[in-house]
Scaffold this active site. Sequence first.
Site, PDB file in Angstrom:
ATOM      1  CG  HIS A  21     -59.411  15.794 -15.304  1.00  0.00           C
ATOM      2  ND1 HIS A  21     -60.300  15.957 -16.349  1.00  0.00           N
ATOM      3  CD2 HIS A  21     -59.965  14.844 -14.504  1.00  0.00           C
ATOM      4  CE1 HIS A  21     -61.332  15.148 -16.173  1.00  0.00           C
ATOM      5  NE2 HIS A  21     -61.139  14.456 -15.062  1.00  0.00           N
TER       6      HIS A  21
ATOM      7  CG  HIS B 159     -61.105  19.277 -25.141  1.00  0.00           C
ATOM      8  ND1 HIS B 159     -60.875  18.559 -23.984  1.00  0.00           N
ATOM      9  CD2 HIS B 159     -60.955  18.402 -26.146  1.00  0.00           C
ATOM     10  CE1 HIS B 159     -60.620  17.295 -24.291  1.00  0.00           C
ATOM     11  NE2 HIS B 159     -60.650  17.181 -25.600  1.00  0.00           N
TER      12      HIS B 159
ATOM     13  CG  ASN C 105     -54.776  20.362 -18.138  1.00  0.00           C
ATOM     14  OD1 ASN C 105     -54.037  19.471 -17.734  1.00  0.00           O
ATOM     15  ND2 ASN C 105     -56.093  20.229 -18.173  1.00  0.00           N
TER      16      ASN C 105
ATOM     17  CD  GLU D  36     -60.270  20.650 -16.502  1.00  0.00           C
ATOM     18  OE1 GLU D  36     -60.025  19.514 -16.969  1.00  0.00           O
ATOM     19  OE2 GLU D  36     -60.218  21.682 -17.178  1.00  0.00           O
TER      20      GLU D  36
END
Length: 250
Positions: A44, A200, A8, A76
């Site tokens: 994201h 996460h 990410n 995302e």
Amino acid sequence: MPAKLSVNLNAIAMLRNRRDLPWPDVRHFGRLALQAGAQGLTVHPRPDQRHVRFSDLPLLRALIDDEFPKAEFNIEGYPSEDFLQLCEEAQPEQVTLVPDDPSQATSDHGWDFAAHQVFLTDVVARLKAAGMRVSLFADGDGNAQAVATAKATGADRIELYTGPYGSCYDAPEKAARELALLGATADAAHALGMGVNGGHDLTIANLPALAERIPFLAEVSIGHALTADALEFGMAETVRRFRRACGELA
């Protein structure tokens, strides 16, 4: 088969956005991650573009297409019309739908699948018609009925929200309970033929136990801890460490 690692890039983008300068370059760090063996990149893009910017998406899409054609792009976000159009333009291999309010600092809960089943069914159908795999952010609370409702939307996968597990870094007994719930949720999805992702607050320390409990875990997307470790060890070495934690490297 070990879980694939998707890096990410939001934390890299957030650091870049502290200044009106083009560095750190999100595309450059994405390239370093993929060169070190990461199997995908995750972003994201929030409506206020405080992390990843909309303009980053075509650059990352081109990076993967031109240099790492076996890697995957995962986007995302909350499925607003603007977000769906971004996905249709960027054509990621996977879209992960999260129930975030725009003001949230980060994703912190899964979907209420019963309340949003009709909405999600329509969104999933639209994205799949455009050729994208769809994953739905899900609480890892062991609720098999919620997983069945997620399956009914037509989604291909769920992504387990692993935040409660990640927060137990100094409480091993609580971590064991959270891991059991994540495992039960994953088992329910697997039994229905759904793929299972996770993400996460996953770290080098807590990832091996998750991968052992869920041997069919398809993918983990990791940003915060990976970026923090990269400050100490460099991006390439950090990616290799996380690949080992996934069980991919000896």
